[in-house]
Write a protein that holds these residues in place. Structure first.
Motif, PDB file in Angstrom:
ATOM      1  N   VAL A 135      28.124  72.757  31.391  1.00  0.00           N
ATOM      2  CA  VAL A 135      28.876  71.915  32.319  1.00  0.00           C
ATOM      3  C   VAL A 135      29.464  70.739  31.548  1.00  0.00           C
ATOM      4  O   VAL A 135      28.765  70.049  30.806  1.00  0.00           O
ATOM      5  CB  VAL A 135      27.973  71.417  33.463  1.00  0.00           C
ATOM      6  N   ARG A 168      25.648  78.630  37.902  1.00  0.00           N
ATOM      7  CA  ARG A 168      26.504  78.407  36.742  1.00  0.00           C
ATOM      8  C   ARG A 168      27.217  79.715  36.381  1.00  0.00           C
ATOM      9  O   ARG A 168      26.776  80.803  36.753  1.00  0.00           O
ATOM     10  CB  ARG A 168      25.675  77.928  35.543  1.00  0.00           C
ATOM     11  N   ILE A 225      25.118  81.049  29.069  1.00  0.00           N
ATOM     12  CA  ILE A 225      25.414  80.163  30.189  1.00  0.00           C
ATOM     13  C   ILE A 225      26.429  79.116  29.732  1.00  0.00           C
ATOM     14  O   ILE A 225      26.371  78.611  28.608  1.00  0.00           O
ATOM     15  CB  ILE A 225      24.123  79.500  30.722  1.00  0.00           C
ATOM     16  N   GLU A 247      19.859  79.006  37.679  1.00  0.00           N
ATOM     17  CA  GLU A 247      20.900  79.438  36.742  1.00  0.00           C
ATOM     18  C   GLU A 247      22.007  80.238  37.423  1.00  0.00           C
ATOM     19  O   GLU A 247      23.082  80.439  36.849  1.00  0.00           O
ATOM     20  CB  GLU A 247      20.298  80.257  35.602  1.00  0.00           C
ATOM     21  N   ALA A 280      32.977  72.204  35.301  1.00  0.00           N
ATOM     22  CA  ALA A 280      32.399  73.485  34.913  1.00  0.00           C
ATOM     23  C   ALA A 280      33.415  74.587  35.143  1.00  0.00           C
ATOM     24  O   ALA A 280      34.256  74.494  36.042  1.00  0.00           O
ATOM     25  CB  ALA A 280      31.137  73.771  35.729  1.00  0.00           C
ATOM     26  N   TYR A 297      31.623  75.696  38.959  1.00  0.00           N
ATOM     27  CA  TYR A 297      30.250  76.128  39.240  1.00  0.00           C
ATOM     28  C   TYR A 297      29.292  75.061  38.703  1.00  0.00           C
ATOM     29  O   TYR A 297      28.588  75.268  37.712  1.00  0.00           O
ATOM     30  CB  TYR A 297      29.973  77.473  38.568  1.00  0.00           C
ATOM     31  N   ASP A 298      29.266  73.918  39.370  1.00  0.00           N
ATOM     32  CA  ASP A 298      28.363  72.839  38.962  1.00  0.00           C
ATOM     33  C   ASP A 298      27.566  72.333  40.164  1.00  0.00           C
ATOM     34  O   ASP A 298      27.270  71.152  40.290  1.00  0.00           O
ATOM     35  CB  ASP A 298      29.139  71.696  38.302  1.00  0.00           C
TER      36      ASP A 298
END
Length: 568
Positions: free
Chosen positions: A547, A304, A544, A301, A282, A286-287
């Motif tokens: 991923v 992410r 967003i 959310e 990500a 950010y995963d």
């Protein structure tokens, strides 16, 4: 209400610490012929020319005019500033072989940063027991050597603080004879990893505040000329709670604030490139998912990125806006978090690397193949933090960051930004406050420098839209965990139908009868979605990031810090 940071009449006051009179770098100074420049300086000048940052006017100088009667961009004479701010690009989050997960020498990072247009850089190896005992001292000669070798680049020594009870943060100080001793004592006494203080407990939160107080004391005692802290990747693991962020902001008082902001966009941006051509994780790595130490109020959310930016920054009417609504300074930045670089060919030297014993990895060597499994870029290759400084010096950069004269971009989406509000014969720019009589008509004017050439990915980026975001200043939050600002919203969007040169945008705030702030956001238009607070607040915000499949070069944004309008 009052504002703790703004200035009237367009006048900005700075603490120079004795070095603000330093000359411009040779690459900036057009009185120095090309043939007299070193190869690195010639590379820097070529980059500046491609970006349209040499000569006169907006297309020529990264110089912001100062003073109500001055033009939007002051002209230059021989490449030197005659009036206003010099916009210096930099990165405050860079790792080297002195980090357990790093690889490069200090000189490698500084050389590559200079090649990619960095004017200032902060070396921030991870806080740890090994770093506190060995690394913080051993890295300093390498930093000193880089300062001497790259005179056109300001190289700060800092560290990446394991904030007690929270995530990581950049801590750095003004260079001087005590830079090592102050950082060493700070890390030894206040690092969450060193002290075993990582859990989210009141005692550990108090230790973080004590660490910031220590840094403030070192400045007051003149052990170091200045110190700053910026929180890194704040929403990545959900452990930086809103009340902790407010606590860091308020720890030292307005007269010498140490904690001044957070990363609006994290590093590790290449990590989202899909496998097999990339890491396949990500953007920003950010995963993650909530843990026992995460703040329970954060939605899923928030873990992410959104158009490459942290949820706290990307959400209009969200946590960042809730901080700005208090009328107190809290700024955003964008950095590389460079450890190991995507498509590089270097590997750690070895096999005799013993990080624990030596405090560093052995020097990197050529590995024989292009590495597609890494998630980082070189400093300046993708992310840039632009600081409005009143000269080319360490003090001027630190003053500019503290003052909030900062805008950030990805992929070299734009080459320059001048934003100012004006009314009643006065004006203020990013980070400042315009004080006017109640009912004064106020206008926001934005001069945007479009991309002057191809970025590292080989294409010339184009801005498709610029958004003006406005919110009311409502005073100190009664709930320190507030993370919403109900009045903040996109009030105007501008389509940009031009690909070169400059664009001027004007927004009429009307007769202002209450304290407000405005900030800017722009996009290449490739990916947008209705914001988390609904279409009435943000009809076309960042989407967003997916991923495992998020090419950062196909989704470029820029953001500015705010400027306040305070009628009385």
């Amino acid at each position: 209400m009052g504002h703790t940071h703004g200035h009237e009449d367009g006048h900005h006051h700075h603490h120079h610490h004795g070095d603000s009179g330093a000359p411009l770098p040779a690459a900036f100074d057009t009185s120095v012929p090309d043939e007299e420049l070193t190869p690195d300086q010639q590379s820097r000048r070529s980059l500046l020319r491609r970006a349209g940052l040499l000569g006169a006017g907006l297309a020529a100088g990264s110089v912001l005019a100062q003073g109500a009667a001055a033009p939007a961009y002051a002209t230059t004479s021989g490449g030197r500033r005659t009036n206003g701010f010099l916009w210096l690009a930099g990165d405050h989050h860079i790792h080297t072989q002195y980090s357990s997960d790093g690889k490069y020498r200090v000189g490698d990072q500084v050389r590559q940063g200079a090649r990619h247009g960095m004017d200032w850089m902060v070396i921030t190896d991870h806080g740890s027991t090994t770093h506190a005992k060995i690394g913080v001292e051993k890295v300093n000669p390498d930093i000193q050597e880089a300062r001497a070798a790259y005179e056109d680049t300001l190289v700060f020594q800092g560290l990446e603080w394991n904030i007690p009870a929270a995530e990581h943060g950049t801590v750095f100080v003004h260079p001087g004879k005590n830079e090592v001793s102050v950082l060493k004592q700070f890390e030894t006494d206040y690092d969450g990893s060193v002290k075993g203080a990582s859990d989210s407990t009141p005692a550990n939160e108090a230790l973080a505040i004590a660490g910031l107080a220590f840094l403030g004391e070192q400045v007051e005692r003149r052990k170091v000329k200045d110190a700053l802290m910026l929180a890194n990747h704040p929403a990545r693991r959900g452990v930086d709670s809103p009340h902790e962020i407010r606590g860091w902001r308020d720890a030292n008082g307005a007269s010498r604030q140490i904690a001044v902001g957070f990363e609006g966009a994290p590093g590790h941006q290449a990590a989202g490139i899909a496998a097999p051509l990339g890491m396949g994780r990500a953007r920003g790595i950010y995963d993650n998912n909530p843990s026992a130490n995460s703040f329970a109020g954060y939605p899923l959310e928030s873990y992410r990125t959104w158009g490459g930016f942290d949820w706290m920054t990307a959400t209009v009417g969200g946590l960042w806006d809730s901080l700005l609504a208090e009328g107190k300074p809290w700024w955003i930045t964008a950095n590389s978090d460079s450890h190991q670089v995507y498509t590089d060919t270097a590997v750690r030297g070895g096999p005799d690397t013993d990080f624990t014993a030596n405090g560093k990895h052995t020097d990197p060597v050529y590995g024989g193949k292009v590495d597609l499994a890494q998630g980082d870029y070189w400093p300046g290759q993708y992310s840039r933090t632009h600081v409005g400084a009143d000269g080319f010096s360490y003090a001027a950069v630190m003053d500019g960051i503290r003052a909030g004269r900062v805008w950030v971009d990805h992929g070299q989406l734009i080459s320059g930004l001048d934003a100012r509000v004006a009314g009643g014969g006065r004006w203020a720019t990013l980070g400042g406050a315009l004080h006017v009589k109640k009912g004064t008509r106020v206008t926001l004017t934005v001069d945007l420098g479009l991309a002057g050439g191809p970025n590292w990915a080989g294409f010339v980026p184009k801005v498709a839209r610029v958004d003006v975001i406005q919110g009311d200043v409502t005073g100190a939050a009664s709930d320190r965990d507030t993370m919403a600002a109900p009045t903040a919203k996109v009030v105007r969007s501008y389509e940009v139908n031009k690909s070169t040169g400059t664009v001027r945008l004007t927004y009429d705030l009307g007769a202002v009868d209450r304290p407000v702030y405005v900030r800017l956001r722009g996009t290449d238009g490739n990916r947008s979605a209705v914001g988390l607070m609904g279409s009435a607040v943000d009809p076309a915000g960042p989407a967003i990031d997916v991923v495992g499949d998020a090419d950062p070069w196909r989704d470029l944004w820029f953001y500015s810090n705010p400027v306040w309008v305070l009628p009385a």
